[in-house]
Design a protein around this motif. Structure first.
Motif, PDB file in Angstrom:
ATOM      1  N   GLU A  90       0.900  -1.316  -0.131  1.00 10.02           N
ATOM      2  CA  GLU A  90       0.071  -0.097  -0.073  1.00 10.02           C
ATOM      3  C   GLU A  90       0.749   1.361  -0.199  1.00 10.02           C
ATOM      4  O   GLU A  90       2.068   1.233   0.154  1.00 10.02           O
ATOM      5  N   LEU A  91       0.306   2.348  -0.356  1.00 10.93           N
ATOM      6  CA  LEU A  91       0.904   3.776   0.018  1.00 10.93           C
ATOM      7  C   LEU A  91       1.824   3.685   1.264  1.00 10.93           C
ATOM      8  O   LEU A  91       1.104   3.534   2.190  1.00 10.93           O
ATOM      9  N   GLY A  92       3.093   4.077   1.213  1.00 10.05           N
ATOM     10  CA  GLY A  92       3.888   4.060   2.501  1.00 10.05           C
ATOM     11  C   GLY A  92       4.764   2.737   2.771  1.00 10.05           C
ATOM     12  O   GLY A  92       5.667   2.691   3.325  1.00 10.05           O
ATOM     13  N   GLY A  93       4.315   1.670   1.803  1.00 11.29           N
ATOM     14  CA  GLY A  93       4.889   0.483   1.851  1.00 11.29           C
ATOM     15  C   GLY A  93       6.303   0.368   0.888  1.00 11.29           C
ATOM     16  O   GLY A  93       6.557   1.346   0.295  1.00 11.29           O
ATOM     17  N   ASN A  94       7.006  -0.460   0.905  1.00  8.03           N
ATOM     18  CA  ASN A  94       8.164  -0.472   0.176  1.00  8.03           C
ATOM     19  C   ASN A  94       8.424  -1.585  -0.939  1.00  8.03           C
ATOM     20  O   ASN A  94       7.538  -2.578  -0.624  1.00  8.03           O
ATOM     21  N   LEU A  95       9.265  -1.667  -1.731  1.00  9.79           N
ATOM     22  CA  LEU A  95       9.356  -2.621  -2.889  1.00  9.79           C
ATOM     23  C   LEU A  95       9.840  -3.833  -2.189  1.00  9.79           C
ATOM     24  O   LEU A  95      10.761  -3.897  -0.926  1.00  9.79           O
ATOM     25  N   PRO A  96       9.281  -5.053  -2.617  1.00  2.16           N
ATOM     26  CA  PRO A  96       9.543  -6.237  -1.552  1.00  2.16           C
ATOM     27  C   PRO A  96      10.827  -6.926  -2.159  1.00  2.16           C
ATOM     28  O   PRO A  96      11.293  -6.643  -3.211  1.00  2.16           O
ATOM     29  N   SER A  97      11.251  -7.842  -1.149  1.00  2.00           N
ATOM     30  CA  SER A  97      12.535  -8.670  -1.603  1.00  2.00           C
ATOM     31  C   SER A  97      12.016  -9.701  -2.278  1.00  2.00           C
ATOM     32  O   SER A  97      11.565 -10.841  -1.669  1.00  2.00           O
ATOM     33  N   VAL A  98      12.012  -9.770  -3.642  1.00  2.00           N
ATOM     34  CA  VAL A  98      11.661 -10.990  -4.470  1.00  2.00           C
ATOM     35  C   VAL A  98      12.457 -10.797  -5.844  1.00  2.00           C
ATOM     36  O   VAL A  98      12.597  -9.875  -6.472  1.00  2.00           O
ATOM     37  N   THR A  99      12.949 -12.078  -6.294  1.00  6.10           N
ATOM     38  CA  THR A  99      13.861 -11.956  -7.436  1.00  6.10           C
ATOM     39  C   THR A  99      12.820 -12.386  -8.754  1.00  6.10           C
ATOM     40  O   THR A  99      11.994 -13.421  -8.680  1.00  6.10           O
ATOM     41  N   SER A 200      -1.752   0.019 -14.895  1.00  3.33           N
ATOM     42  CA  SER A 200      -1.476   0.762 -13.720  1.00  3.33           C
ATOM     43  C   SER A 200      -0.320   1.198 -13.994  1.00  3.33           C
ATOM     44  O   SER A 200       0.657   0.879 -14.661  1.00  3.33           O
ATOM     45  N   HIS A 201       0.118   2.224 -12.961  1.00  2.00           N
ATOM     46  CA  HIS A 201       1.480   2.483 -12.668  1.00  2.00           C
ATOM     47  C   HIS A 201       1.810   3.099 -11.020  1.00  2.00           C
ATOM     48  O   HIS A 201       0.935   3.433 -10.532  1.00  2.00           O
ATOM     49  N   PHE A 202       2.785   2.733 -10.896  1.00  7.27           N
ATOM     50  CA  PHE A 202       3.199   2.888  -9.238  1.00  7.27           C
ATOM     51  C   PHE A 202       4.637   3.648  -9.266  1.00  7.27           C
ATOM     52  O   PHE A 202       5.781   3.121  -9.778  1.00  7.27           O
ATOM     53  N   ILE A 203       4.657   4.480  -8.282  1.00  8.76           N
ATOM     54  CA  ILE A 203       5.879   5.526  -8.374  1.00  8.76           C
ATOM     55  C   ILE A 203       6.543   5.115  -6.743  1.00  8.76           C
ATOM     56  O   ILE A 203       5.961   5.386  -5.747  1.00  8.76           O
ATOM     57  N   PHE A 204       7.896   4.806  -6.884  1.00  8.06           N
ATOM     58  CA  PHE A 204       8.668   4.722  -5.518  1.00  8.06           C
ATOM     59  C   PHE A 204       9.634   5.653  -5.561  1.00  8.06           C
ATOM     60  O   PHE A 204      10.368   5.701  -6.450  1.00  8.06           O
ATOM     61  N   GLU A 205       9.867   6.289  -4.216  1.00 10.56           N
ATOM     62  CA  GLU A 205      11.109   7.147  -4.327  1.00 10.56           C
ATOM     63  C   GLU A 205      12.251   6.396  -4.031  1.00 10.56           C
ATOM     64  O   GLU A 205      12.147   5.381  -3.839  1.00 10.56           O
ATOM     65  N   LYS A 209      10.207   3.462  -1.112  1.00  7.62           N
ATOM     66  CA  LYS A 209       8.678   3.541  -0.584  1.00  7.62           C
ATOM     67  C   LYS A 209       7.890   3.929  -1.700  1.00  7.62           C
ATOM     68  O   LYS A 209       8.137   4.918  -2.503  1.00  7.62           O
ATOM     69  N   LEU A 210       6.586   3.459  -1.697  1.00  9.35           N
ATOM     70  CA  LEU A 210       5.490   3.731  -2.327  1.00  9.35           C
ATOM     71  C   LEU A 210       4.914   4.951  -2.319  1.00  9.35           C
ATOM     72  O   LEU A 210       4.424   5.081  -0.902  1.00  9.35           O
ATOM     73  N   VAL A 211       5.041   6.089  -3.166  1.00  7.56           N
ATOM     74  CA  VAL A 211       4.444   7.491  -2.650  1.00  7.56           C
ATOM     75  C   VAL A 211       3.180   7.646  -3.826  1.00  7.56           C
ATOM     76  O   VAL A 211       2.501   8.628  -3.355  1.00  7.56           O
ATOM     77  N   ASP A 212       3.092   7.034  -4.746  1.00  3.98           N
ATOM     78  CA  ASP A 212       1.806   7.208  -5.762  1.00  3.98           C
ATOM     79  C   ASP A 212       1.404   6.247  -6.360  1.00  3.98           C
ATOM     80  O   ASP A 212       2.447   5.113  -6.796  1.00  3.98           O
ATOM     81  N   LYS A 213       0.125   5.901  -6.597  1.00  2.82           N
ATOM     82  CA  LYS A 213      -0.090   4.813  -7.641  1.00  2.82           C
ATOM     83  C   LYS A 213      -1.452   5.214  -8.489  1.00  2.82           C
ATOM     84  O   LYS A 213      -2.261   6.026  -7.888  1.00  2.82           O
TER      85      LYS A 213
END
Length: 234
Positions: A90-99, A200-205, A209-213
């Motif tokens: 969700e917004l405020g969450g982070n990119l996950p550790s996945v390969t 869709s699109h998702f923006i991580f700073e 951290k997810l800041v927009d979607k």
């Protein structure tokens, strides 16, 4: 007249009386046979029951061992396939550790994408289709604007690396493409319900951290809205 002599021999026994001991012995023997047979039967039954219990116990141990082995193999297969469910981002969450793999078939660690720069992930339902091409070319045409603002762009889809490479070459897409055939990351982003990928699109700073979607979004609006938001951060 001379008196009769008494014989010294033992008086003769009756044949019926003489036969009595033998008859008694036969009766006793006949009575003993059923009892002995019954004891033998009980003993055999107990032995068989004990053997059955041992066999059941062995079968139970074997079944438990097989189940444990199967569970371990299943876990190992899931780990090998990378088929692990991720927590919803969700917004405020982070990119996950996945390969996952890029269009070249190389492994990439998703959590590391935003280590140095901000990241834009735009999602397409299927490579080289009209709407997806419109969206991808929109990001292509303003790609320098994103890089000048210290943001990297990635296209994420469930297509194979081979299909992505063909599309990338055909449309001269300047950014990497990420293959997520099992929709692990796509689903974590909330865009993979129903076995399909939602545009869709998702923006991580920088830092992840997810800041927009934007979910859903039109092919033409996705690049424009993403750039407008990135500019607003600066």
């Amino acid at each position: 007249m001379a008196p009769r002599k008494v014989s010294d021999a033992e008086p003769r026994r009756s044949g019926r009386i003489a036969a009595l001991p033998a008859a008694v012995a036969l009766v006793e023997a006949a009575e003993k046979k059923p009892k002995a047979a019954a004891k033998a039967k009980v003993k055999a039954t107990k032995k068989r029951s004990a053997e059955d219990l041992d066999e059941d116990a062995k079968k139970g141990e074997t079944s438990a061992a097989k189940k444990a082995k199967a569970d371990v193999e299943e876990e190992e297969e899931e780990e090998e396939d990378g088929d692990v469910a991720l927590t919803r981002i969700e917004l405020g969450g982070n990119l996950p550790s996945v390969t996952l793999k890029n269009e070249k078939g190389e492994d990439i660690q998703v959590a590391d994408l935003a280590a140095e720069k901000g990241v834009i992930l735009f999602l397409v339902p299927k490579a080289d289709t009209p709407g997806c091409t419109n969206q991808a070319c929109g990001f292509r045409d303003i790609y320098p604007d994103f890089t000048s603002l210290n943001f990297d762009v990635y296209c994420l889809s469930a297509d194979s690396p081979t299909a992505q490479t063909k599309w990338q070459t055909k449309k001269e897409l300047p950014y990497p493409l990420i293959s997520d055939p099992k929709r692990i990351l796509i689903t974590a982003l909330g865009a993979g319900e129903g076995g399909k990928t939602k545009r869709s699109h998702f923006i991580f700073e920088k830092g992840g951290k997810l800041v927009d979607k934007k979910l859903p979004v039109t092919p033409a609006d996705s690049p424009k809205l993403a750039l407008a938001f990135v500019k607003s951060l600066n």
